[in-house]
Design an enzyme around this catalytic site. Structure first.
Site, PDB file in Angstrom:
ATOM      1  N   ASP A   1       0.842  -1.209   0.000  1.00  0.00           N
ATOM      2  CA  ASP A   1       0.000   0.000   0.000  1.00  0.00           C
ATOM      3  C   ASP A   1       0.869   1.248   0.000  1.00  0.00           C
ATOM      4  O   ASP A   1       0.491   2.294   0.518  1.00  0.00           O
ATOM      5  CB  ASP A   1      -0.909  -0.021   1.227  1.00  0.00           C
ATOM      6  CG  ASP A   1      -2.025   0.998   1.126  1.00  0.00           C
ATOM      7  OD1 ASP A   1      -2.579   1.386   2.180  1.00  0.00           O
ATOM      8  OD2 ASP A   1      -2.343   1.431  -0.003  1.00  0.00           O
TER       9      ASP A   1
ATOM     10  N   LYS B   1       3.007   3.461  -5.651  1.00  0.00           N
ATOM     11  CA  LYS B   1       2.431   2.500  -6.608  1.00  0.00           C
ATOM     12  C   LYS B   1       3.479   2.022  -7.608  1.00  0.00           C
ATOM     13  O   LYS B   1       3.387   0.911  -8.090  1.00  0.00           O
ATOM     14  CB  LYS B   1       1.223   3.131  -7.308  1.00  0.00           C
ATOM     15  CG  LYS B   1       0.174   3.674  -6.322  1.00  0.00           C
ATOM     16  CD  LYS B   1      -0.086   2.746  -5.138  1.00  0.00           C
ATOM     17  CE  LYS B   1      -0.783   3.450  -3.987  1.00  0.00           C
ATOM     18  NZ  LYS B   1      -0.747   2.647  -2.716  1.00  0.00           N
TER      19      LYS B   1
ATOM     20  N   ASP C   1      -3.157  -3.044  -2.603  1.00  0.00           N
ATOM     21  CA  ASP C   1      -4.206  -2.025  -2.650  1.00  0.00           C
ATOM     22  C   ASP C   1      -4.019  -1.163  -3.901  1.00  0.00           C
ATOM     23  O   ASP C   1      -2.919  -1.075  -4.459  1.00  0.00           O
ATOM     24  CB  ASP C   1      -4.133  -1.137  -1.398  1.00  0.00           C
ATOM     25  CG  ASP C   1      -5.348  -0.219  -1.283  1.00  0.00           C
ATOM     26  OD1 ASP C   1      -5.226   0.843  -0.656  1.00  0.00           O
ATOM     27  OD2 ASP C   1      -6.415  -0.552  -1.834  1.00  0.00           O
ATOM     28  N   ASN C   2      -5.100  -0.517  -4.361  1.00  0.00           N
ATOM     29  CA  ASN C   2      -5.035   0.519  -5.403  1.00  0.00           C
ATOM     30  C   ASN C   2      -4.595   0.041  -6.771  1.00  0.00           C
ATOM     31  O   ASN C   2      -3.992   0.817  -7.535  1.00  0.00           O
ATOM     32  CB  ASN C   2      -4.085   1.646  -4.969  1.00  0.00           C
ATOM     33  CG  ASN C   2      -4.395   2.155  -3.599  1.00  0.00           C
ATOM     34  OD1 ASN C   2      -3.555   2.074  -2.691  1.00  0.00           O
ATOM     35  ND2 ASN C   2      -5.593   2.678  -3.396  1.00  0.00           N
TER      36      ASN C   2
ATOM     37  N   GLU D   1     -11.370   4.131  -1.373  1.00  0.00           N
ATOM     38  CA  GLU D   1     -11.847   4.412  -0.018  1.00  0.00           C
ATOM     39  C   GLU D   1     -12.747   5.652   0.036  1.00  0.00           C
ATOM     40  O   GLU D   1     -12.431   6.691  -0.526  1.00  0.00           O
ATOM     41  CB  GLU D   1     -10.667   4.574   0.961  1.00  0.00           C
ATOM     42  CG  GLU D   1      -9.548   5.471   0.502  1.00  0.00           C
ATOM     43  CD  GLU D   1      -8.432   4.714  -0.207  1.00  0.00           C
ATOM     44  OE1 GLU D   1      -8.698   3.638  -0.773  1.00  0.00           O
ATOM     45  OE2 GLU D   1      -7.307   5.201  -0.228  1.00  0.00           O
TER      46      GLU D   1
END
Ligand code: 77G
Ligand code: MG
Length: 214
Positions: free
Chosen positions: A141, A144, A169-170, A199
């Site tokens: 997380d 990126k 995540d993401n 989120e």
């Protein structure tokens, strides 16, 4: 002096959550981010998917890359068995200072080792520094564009074993295209996408769960 968003998030935890009650800390952060100020925690919707992966694995050794304010750190630590090892890496000293206080408010400081530094610098040192052979679960997380190089680094450093799970995540927003391309085409991983939302928003995002096949 002007407070920072992480400082305001911590104040909301100290005002609205009960000391020693991780669920009330999670709820206080979600309420703050949904109704007062958005912040880049994994959030409640993706957080439930994270919870189910952690609960199903009952991991003995967990690595989190990117602590931020400690929201996902608290979500994970509250579900771990007593003797589990949990390391979370945070690059930004300001974020780390807030996360330590959020984790302490939840009463979980004994279960978490928060390390300040960059993932690329620390991953090669984890085995010797923390006496960990391999990780059962890694939650990605952080930056990126570090997901892919750090995954390759963890492979090279022998930190993954057959069955280790990477949960990222993401993967849609902000997105990690090079990581997705690699992990979904590599014969070394079995991947599955859990569709969700960014989120506290209606924007699509999701978690990619990848099992290392060795
Ligand atoms: N130990 C380490 N090593 C390397 N980098 C490290 C680190 N520790 C920290 N960092 C540096 C990561 C900084 C935060 C990473 N997370 C993100 O950047 C992030 C951004 C969004 C977002 C989405 C839509 C928007 F419009 C705006 C923002 C959502 C998220 O869920 C995110 O996780
Ligand atoms: Mg995130």
């Amino acid at each position: 002096t002007q407070s920072t968003r992480p400082q305001r998030l911590l104040s909301a935890v100290q005002k609205n959550a009960t000391r020693g009650d991780p669920c009330s800390v999670v709820r206080a952060i979600d309420d703050f981010c949904r109704h007062k100020e958005w912040a880049m925690n994994v959030g409640d919707e993706k957080g439930c998917i994270l919870d189910s992966v952690v609960s199903e694995m009952n991991p003995a050794a967990v690595l989190e890359l990117g602590t931020y304010c400690g929201y996902s750190t608290v979500r994970i630590a509250r579900l771990l068995p007593p003797d589990a090892k949990f390391i979370t890496l945070e690059f930004n000293p300001g974020f780390a200072a807030i996360a330590r206080q959020v984790i302490a408010w939840a009463g979980l400081e004994e279960k978490v080792q928060l390390v300040e530094g960059a993932s690329g610098d620390w991953i090669p040192k984890i085995k010797e520094q923390f006496g960990i052979k391999t990780f059962d679960l890694v939650f990605l997380d952080h930056w990126k564009d570090r997901y892919l190089p750090d995954t390759k680094l963890m492979e090279e450093c022998g930190l993954l074993r057959k069955g280790s799970v990477l949960l990222a995540d993401n993967v849609i927003c902000p997105g990690t295209p090079d990581y997705l391309e690699y992990i979904r085409s590599s014969p070394k991983y079995e991947s599955r996408y859990f569709k969700s939302h960014l989120e506290y928003t209606k924007v699509e995002d999701g978690l990619e769960k990848s099992i290392f096949l060795g």
